[in-house]
Design a protein around this motif. Structure first.
Motif, PDB file in Angstrom:
ATOM      1  N   UNK A  10     -10.537   6.497  10.818  1.00  0.00           N
ATOM      2  CA  UNK A  10      -9.935   5.878  12.094  1.00  0.00           C
ATOM      3  C   UNK A  10      -9.847   4.146  12.188  1.00  0.00           C
ATOM      4  N   UNK A  11      -8.688   3.749  13.241  1.00  0.00           N
ATOM      5  CA  UNK A  11      -9.090   2.250  12.494  1.00  0.00           C
ATOM      6  C   UNK A  11      -9.859   1.687  14.039  1.00  0.00           C
ATOM      7  N   UNK A  12     -10.790   0.720  13.611  1.00  0.00           N
ATOM      8  CA  UNK A  12      -9.969  -0.189  12.621  1.00  0.00           C
ATOM      9  C   UNK A  12     -10.568  -0.299  11.346  1.00  0.00           C
ATOM     10  N   UNK A  13      -9.837  -1.063   9.809  1.00  0.00           N
ATOM     11  CA  UNK A  13      -9.628  -1.213   8.754  1.00  0.00           C
ATOM     12  C   UNK A  13      -8.808  -2.841   8.068  1.00  0.00           C
ATOM     13  N   UNK A  14      -9.177  -2.599   7.082  1.00  0.00           N
ATOM     14  CA  UNK A  14      -8.351  -3.703   6.598  1.00  0.00           C
ATOM     15  C   UNK A  14      -7.375  -2.979   5.588  1.00  0.00           C
ATOM     16  N   UNK A  15      -6.036  -4.066   5.519  1.00  0.00           N
ATOM     17  CA  UNK A  15      -5.378  -3.720   4.049  1.00  0.00           C
ATOM     18  C   UNK A  15      -4.699  -4.841   3.433  1.00  0.00           C
ATOM     19  N   UNK A  16      -4.623  -4.767   2.607  1.00  0.00           N
ATOM     20  CA  UNK A  16      -4.278  -5.497   1.528  1.00  0.00           C
ATOM     21  C   UNK A  16      -2.977  -5.086   1.193  1.00  0.00           C
ATOM     22  N   UNK A  17      -1.796  -6.143   1.079  1.00  0.00           N
ATOM     23  CA  UNK A  17      -0.401  -5.430   0.446  1.00  0.00           C
ATOM     24  C   UNK A  17       0.075  -6.590  -0.166  1.00  0.00           C
ATOM     25  N   UNK A  18       0.683  -5.970  -1.535  1.00  0.00           N
ATOM     26  CA  UNK A  18       0.728  -6.117  -3.306  1.00  0.00           C
ATOM     27  C   UNK A  18       2.242  -6.620  -2.682  1.00  0.00           C
ATOM     28  N   UNK A  96       5.057 -12.365  -6.633  1.00  0.00           N
ATOM     29  CA  UNK A  96       4.483 -11.141  -5.999  1.00  0.00           C
ATOM     30  C   UNK A  96       4.236 -11.991  -4.448  1.00  0.00           C
ATOM     31  N   UNK A  97       3.336 -11.559  -3.821  1.00  0.00           N
ATOM     32  CA  UNK A  97       3.580 -11.679  -2.236  1.00  0.00           C
ATOM     33  C   UNK A  97       2.101 -10.934  -2.499  1.00  0.00           C
ATOM     34  N   UNK A  98       1.435 -11.615  -1.471  1.00  0.00           N
ATOM     35  CA  UNK A  98       0.002 -10.326  -1.130  1.00  0.00           C
ATOM     36  C   UNK A  98      -0.474 -11.302   0.514  1.00  0.00           C
ATOM     37  N   UNK A  99      -0.303  -9.939   0.956  1.00  0.00           N
ATOM     38  CA  UNK A  99      -0.400 -10.230   2.986  1.00  0.00           C
ATOM     39  C   UNK A  99      -1.911  -9.200   3.049  1.00  0.00           C
TER      40      UNK A  99
END
Length: 113
Positions: A10-18, A96-99
């Motif tokens: 269950x949130x919160x947690x973190x996400x890295x989008x590549x 590439x894009x990192x978010x």
């Protein structure tokens, strides 16, 4: 859980989008490196899971999930990960894009529900 989906708490947690656009350079080495990075990330403290897709034109998206920003920073600083990132910039990616984002809300369901 359906194959290919990360099992996150269950949130919160973190996400890295590549998001990346691949070159045609050394696809076998790329596939090996990608598999190794997932294997290595999965044993890092704070790693929650990952989801990854790539289309036939070479556009790919990998989402990795982490407990906190410190876990993301530690992963970024990992020497083997740093070496593979450098190889990616030099050989494997046109662009590439990192978010990085904090996941505040998440839900799931079935298409037929």
């Amino acid at each position: 859980m359906i194959a290919g989906f990360a099992s996150t708490p269950a949130p919160p947690y973190w996400m890295v989008s590549f998001t990346s656009a691949r070159t045609a350079v050394d696809g076998d080495a790329y596939a090996e490196a990608a598999a190794r990075m997932l294997e290595l990330a999965s044993i890092q403290p704070g790693f929650l899971g990952a989801e990854s897709v790539r289309d036939s034109a070479g556009l790919g998206i990998t989402l990795s999930y982490w407990t906190d920003e410190a876990a993301i920073a530690a992963w970024r600083a990992h020497p083997e990960h740093a070496a593979v990132r450098a190889r990616g910039r030099a050989d494997w990616y046109e662009h590439f894009e990192v978010r990085v984002a904090k996941v505040e809300r998440a839900y799931s369901g079935r298409a037929d529900a």
